[in-house]
Scaffold this motif. Structure first.
Motif, short mmCIF file in Angstrom:
data_model
loop_
_atom_site.label_atom_id
_atom_site.label_comp_id
_atom_site.label_asym_id
_atom_site.label_seq_id
_atom_site.Cartn_x
_atom_site.Cartn_y
_atom_site.Cartn_z
N ASP A 152 10.14 26.26 -14.74
CA ASP A 152 11.30 25.92 -13.99
C ASP A 152 12.67 26.11 -14.75
O ASP A 152 12.58 25.64 -15.84
N TRP B 175 15.26 24.46 -14.87
CA TRP B 175 15.89 23.11 -15.17
C TRP B 175 15.08 22.43 -16.33
O TRP B 175 15.44 22.19 -17.18
N VAL C 96 23.46 21.67 -11.72
CA VAL C 96 22.22 20.90 -11.37
C VAL C 96 22.70 19.54 -10.46
O VAL C 96 23.69 19.04 -10.81
N MET D 194 18.33 17.05 -8.09
CA MET D 194 17.16 17.75 -8.92
C MET D 194 17.06 17.24 -10.40
O MET D 194 15.92 17.25 -10.80
N GLN E 126 14.62 14.39 -10.36
CA GLN E 126 13.29 14.83 -9.84
C GLN E 126 12.65 15.35 -11.29
O GLN E 126 11.55 15.14 -11.61
N THR E 127 13.42 16.28 -11.90
CA THR E 127 12.99 16.91 -12.94
C THR E 127 12.55 15.94 -14.21
O THR E 127 11.60 16.10 -14.82
#
Length: 143
Positions: free
Chosen positions: A35, A37, A72, A76, A79-80
């Motif tokens: 991903d 991010w 971002v 997000m 969560q990341t």
């Protein structure tokens, strides 16, 4: 030379963790670490975002990461960071100040992955011009 028992364990691990199999848990991990991010967070915490060039890994506050990672969303990023903490790639430290200070830092496992993601990021930046030229050629040929 590996003993038969060690060789058997290694062979079993290769069977158990084969990302080409749909049910393999390593495929889920591969999906996570590929991903954008995740790559950018690992690079930022790994010290690659310093204006003077790559530096030493360092802890960063949530707000620093949010400012650094243009585009971002708060959701997000949260969560990341949680998923990376869950996987043991970073640690989250809460300092009881007013207001509370929360910092994120790579673990040894995260640092080992950072080295790989840094190289992927360098490759993408170094070859973007070539990729864009190929895209233009492809688009012209298929139009």
């Amino acid at each position: 030379m590996a003993t038969t028992k060690t060789a058997q364990r290694q062979a079993q691990a290769r069977v158990e963790y084969n990302a080409f199999l749909a049910v393999c848990p390593s495929r889920q991990l591969l999906d996570r670490i590929s991903d954008k991010w995740v790559v950018l967070i690992l690079c930022a915490l790994g010290g690659d975002a310093a204006p003077q060039g790559p530096g030493a890994p360092r802890a960063m506050r949530y707000s620093e990461l949010a400012r650094l990672l243009a585009g971002v969303s708060q959701k997000m990023l949260t969560q990341t960071l949680r998923s990376l903490e869950r996987d043991g790639l970073l640690t989250r430290t809460v300092t009881p100040t007013v207001p509370v200070t929360v910092t994120y830092e790579l673990t040894d496992l995260g640092l080992s992955l950072h080295r790989t993601t840094r190289e992927i990021r360098y490759w993408a930046q170094a070859h973007m011009g070539e990729v864009l030229a190929h895209r233009d050629d492809y688009d012209a040929a298929t139009s």
